[in-house]
Design a protein around this motif. Sequence first.
Motif, PDB file in Angstrom:
ATOM      1  N   ARG A 328      25.164   0.426 -44.920  1.00  0.00           N
ATOM      2  CA  ARG A 328      25.551  -0.047 -43.590  1.00  0.00           C
ATOM      3  C   ARG A 328      26.914   0.504 -43.178  1.00  0.00           C
ATOM      4  O   ARG A 328      27.216   0.584 -41.980  1.00  0.00           O
ATOM      5  N   GLU A 329      27.754   0.842 -44.152  1.00  0.00           N
ATOM      6  CA  GLU A 329      29.014   1.508 -43.882  1.00  0.00           C
ATOM      7  C   GLU A 329      29.114   2.726 -44.811  1.00  0.00           C
ATOM      8  O   GLU A 329      28.087   3.309 -45.138  1.00  0.00           O
ATOM      9  N   ILE A 330      30.303   3.122 -45.226  1.00  0.00           N
ATOM     10  CA  ILE A 330      30.423   4.266 -46.129  1.00  0.00           C
ATOM     11  C   ILE A 330      29.740   3.931 -47.448  1.00  0.00           C
ATOM     12  O   ILE A 330      29.732   2.795 -47.901  1.00  0.00           O
ATOM     13  N   SER A 331      29.185   4.933 -48.096  1.00  0.00           N
ATOM     14  CA  SER A 331      28.389   4.693 -49.298  1.00  0.00           C
ATOM     15  C   SER A 331      29.250   4.320 -50.498  1.00  0.00           C
ATOM     16  O   SER A 331      28.821   3.561 -51.367  1.00  0.00           O
ATOM     17  N   TYR A 332      30.464   4.861 -50.565  1.00  0.00           N
ATOM     18  CA  TYR A 332      31.366   4.567 -51.677  1.00  0.00           C
ATOM     19  C   TYR A 332      32.715   4.138 -51.124  1.00  0.00           C
ATOM     20  O   TYR A 332      33.391   4.898 -50.428  1.00  0.00           O
ATOM     21  N   TRP A 333      33.100   2.894 -51.455  1.00  0.00           N
ATOM     22  CA  TRP A 333      34.412   2.390 -51.065  1.00  0.00           C
ATOM     23  C   TRP A 333      35.297   2.341 -52.295  1.00  0.00           C
ATOM     24  O   TRP A 333      34.890   1.870 -53.358  1.00  0.00           O
ATOM     25  N   LYS A 334      36.531   2.806 -52.180  1.00  0.00           N
ATOM     26  CA  LYS A 334      37.458   2.784 -53.316  1.00  0.00           C
ATOM     27  C   LYS A 334      38.831   2.340 -52.847  1.00  0.00           C
ATOM     28  O   LYS A 334      39.222   2.555 -51.696  1.00  0.00           O
ATOM     29  N   SER A 335      39.569   1.711 -53.767  1.00  0.00           N
ATOM     30  CA  SER A 335      40.962   1.422 -53.488  1.00  0.00           C
ATOM     31  C   SER A 335      41.747   2.728 -53.495  1.00  0.00           C
ATOM     32  O   SER A 335      41.355   3.709 -54.126  1.00  0.00           O
ATOM     33  N   SER A 336      42.878   2.747 -52.812  1.00  0.00           N
ATOM     34  CA  SER A 336      43.553   4.014 -52.539  1.00  0.00           C
ATOM     35  C   SER A 336      44.551   4.446 -53.601  1.00  0.00           C
ATOM     36  O   SER A 336      44.905   5.620 -53.683  1.00  0.00           O
ATOM     37  N   LYS A 337      45.028   3.532 -54.445  1.00  0.00           N
ATOM     38  CA  LYS A 337      46.062   3.901 -55.414  1.00  0.00           C
ATOM     39  C   LYS A 337      45.509   4.768 -56.535  1.00  0.00           C
ATOM     40  O   LYS A 337      44.337   4.658 -56.913  1.00  0.00           O
ATOM     41  N   LYS A 356      27.412  11.567 -46.840  1.00  0.00           N
ATOM     42  CA  LYS A 356      27.501  12.404 -48.031  1.00  0.00           C
ATOM     43  C   LYS A 356      28.744  13.285 -47.966  1.00  0.00           C
ATOM     44  O   LYS A 356      29.504  13.399 -48.948  1.00  0.00           O
ATOM     45  N   ASN A 357      28.973  13.911 -46.822  1.00  0.00           N
ATOM     46  CA  ASN A 357      30.159  14.751 -46.671  1.00  0.00           C
ATOM     47  C   ASN A 357      31.434  13.932 -46.797  1.00  0.00           C
ATOM     48  O   ASN A 357      32.418  14.382 -47.401  1.00  0.00           O
ATOM     49  N   TYR A 358      31.423  12.749 -46.226  1.00  0.00           N
ATOM     50  CA  TYR A 358      32.603  11.887 -46.318  1.00  0.00           C
ATOM     51  C   TYR A 358      32.872  11.494 -47.761  1.00  0.00           C
ATOM     52  O   TYR A 358      34.021  11.505 -48.222  1.00  0.00           O
ATOM     53  N   PHE A 359      31.818  11.139 -48.499  1.00  0.00           N
ATOM     54  CA  PHE A 359      31.978  10.797 -49.918  1.00  0.00           C
ATOM     55  C   PHE A 359      32.608  11.956 -50.684  1.00  0.00           C
ATOM     56  O   PHE A 359      33.593  11.777 -51.414  1.00  0.00           O
ATOM     57  N   GLU A 360      32.070  13.144 -50.515  1.00  0.00           N
ATOM     58  CA  GLU A 360      32.563  14.294 -51.270  1.00  0.00           C
ATOM     59  C   GLU A 360      33.994  14.651 -50.878  1.00  0.00           C
ATOM     60  O   GLU A 360      34.834  14.951 -51.738  1.00  0.00           O
ATOM     61  N   ASN A 361      34.293  14.590 -49.593  1.00  0.00           N
ATOM     62  CA  ASN A 361      35.638  14.940 -49.140  1.00  0.00           C
ATOM     63  C   ASN A 361      36.663  13.876 -49.529  1.00  0.00           C
ATOM     64  O   ASN A 361      37.830  14.195 -49.778  1.00  0.00           O
ATOM     65  N   SER A 362      36.232  12.629 -49.580  1.00  0.00           N
ATOM     66  CA  SER A 362      37.177  11.540 -49.858  1.00  0.00           C
ATOM     67  C   SER A 362      37.647  11.523 -51.296  1.00  0.00           C
ATOM     68  O   SER A 362      38.699  10.948 -51.598  1.00  0.00           O
ATOM     69  N   ILE A 363      36.890  12.120 -52.214  1.00  0.00           N
ATOM     70  CA  ILE A 363      37.300  12.117 -53.623  1.00  0.00           C
ATOM     71  C   ILE A 363      37.764  13.489 -54.097  1.00  0.00           C
ATOM     72  O   ILE A 363      38.213  13.634 -55.229  1.00  0.00           O
ATOM     73  N   LYS A 364      37.657  14.464 -53.219  1.00  0.00           N
ATOM     74  CA  LYS A 364      38.044  15.820 -53.599  1.00  0.00           C
ATOM     75  C   LYS A 364      39.527  15.878 -53.931  1.00  0.00           C
ATOM     76  O   LYS A 364      40.377  15.360 -53.201  1.00  0.00           O
ATOM     77  N   ASN A 365      39.838  16.484 -55.050  1.00  0.00           N
ATOM     78  CA  ASN A 365      41.224  16.709 -55.481  1.00  0.00           C
ATOM     79  C   ASN A 365      41.998  15.430 -55.791  1.00  0.00           C
ATOM     80  O   ASN A 365      43.226  15.460 -55.890  1.00  0.00           O
ATOM     81  N   LEU A 366      41.301  14.316 -55.956  1.00  0.00           N
ATOM     82  CA  LEU A 366      41.989  13.090 -56.340  1.00  0.00           C
ATOM     83  C   LEU A 366      42.223  13.057 -57.844  1.00  0.00           C
ATOM     84  O   LEU A 366      41.438  13.571 -58.627  1.00  0.00           O
ATOM     85  N   LYS A 367      43.308  12.429 -58.231  1.00  0.00           N
ATOM     86  CA  LYS A 367      43.658  12.318 -59.637  1.00  0.00           C
ATOM     87  C   LYS A 367      42.628  11.454 -60.377  1.00  0.00           C
ATOM     88  O   LYS A 367      42.281  10.367 -59.915  1.00  0.00           O
ATOM     89  N   ASN A 368      42.142  11.955 -61.499  1.00  0.00           N
ATOM     90  CA  ASN A 368      41.257  11.207 -62.396  1.00  0.00           C
ATOM     91  C   ASN A 368      39.888  10.873 -61.784  1.00  0.00           C
ATOM     92  O   ASN A 368      39.214   9.944 -62.235  1.00  0.00           O
ATOM     93  N   ILE A 369      39.474  11.615 -60.758  1.00  0.00           N
ATOM     94  CA  ILE A 369      38.120  11.491 -60.216  1.00  0.00           C
ATOM     95  C   ILE A 369      37.496  12.877 -60.174  1.00  0.00           C
ATOM     96  O   ILE A 369      38.111  13.827 -59.648  1.00  0.00           O
ATOM     97  N   LYS A 370      36.300  12.993 -60.707  1.00  0.00           N
ATOM     98  CA  LYS A 370      35.636  14.298 -60.787  1.00  0.00           C
ATOM     99  C   LYS A 370      34.202  14.185 -60.290  1.00  0.00           C
ATOM    100  O   LYS A 370      33.503  13.226 -60.620  1.00  0.00           O
TER     101      LYS A 370
END
Length: 373
Positions: A328-337, A356-370
């Motif tokens: 109903r909203e974004i598929s993956y919600w995460k805290s920002s820290k 799908k694009n939002y999910f991939e872009n939102s975690i791209k280049n984040l620390k400790n997320i692959k």
Amino acid sequence: MSFKNITNRLILVFIIIWSSNFSTQIFSQKYVPQKLLSQYYQPNFTSNYYNLKDIFHIKKNILNGRDETVIIQKIIDNNNIVLLPNTTIYINKNGLKIGSNKKILFQKNTKIKFLGGTRGKLSDVLKIYNAKNVEIINAVIVGSRNNNINQSGQWNGAISVLNSSNVTIINPKITESYGDGITIGSEDGGFSENVLVSGGWIDTSRRNGISITSGKKITVQNIFVSNTYGQEPESGIDIEASWNKDVLLDINVKNVCTFNNSSTGISINLNGLATDKSKDVKFTSITIDGHTDIESRHGLLTSLNTIPHTFDTKGSILIKNANWKSSREISYWKSSKDHSINITFSNIKIDDIQKKNYFENSIKNLKNIKLQD
């Protein structure tokens, strides 16, 4: 500005506007398609569990049709293998205590109706506390959320496993729980260990379908969780430590389907493990393999390191072979820290290309997320 950057910004704006519109909507239950449900809920009343020796078969004629708590409790206390009567059993606010070395079998028409009311913690229906070697087979439990009585709190469970080990729960059907459908953990700084929940259906729980708060070697598999709503976190399955004394080690969720839950299909909240003492840093390991979510607000939520302590938990979270549909909203919600625990995503399917694009872009280049292919 490149075309790609413009596209990404437009997607982000779209998601924000979309999420704002949905956040004002009122949650409503949805009919569960039986064809989908039958892939997960398959009770078997002719299995080897029912062919054991020394089964105590409770007859209908000893019931009073009003409150059978004392009658049933006495029989459970005095027998290791109990076949419940093939009818509705009424259990009061005290619930039923299931001790060590017990097997509790439900028949095709056996149903526990919980009279309530709940008064916060430990107001559970089936209480597996400080026990070992327990099996609950084909349980059908109707909770008290719709009873016209005065109730309070949020933590009661239809089945609650606290500080217990070697517990097996096969094909439960749990509806209308005032708190959780199933709770696995501890209330005093301990943990439960070697717990298996396999098959079943949990519907219309008020708090969570399943809560895992403190445990080692916990497996939840082949289960369907739907229409969870009424009291936050409102998740199909919630893996959430209450405080730093809790343990979340070797937690495995396999081949589960979450459907139309108010908040999220599966949530992972590790903020309670945070500490200011290096000696108290916890190591956490969680694997979610084969999760399908349909029409929950989010398929997955992670809330990590949001409490202002010096250290958060270390370890790993692996999310693989997921399929998040019609969120109903974004598929993956995460805290920002930033967080210390490593998250790996592998083979994630999202049916909406913009999400799908939002999910991939939102975690791209984040620390400790692959993100792996």
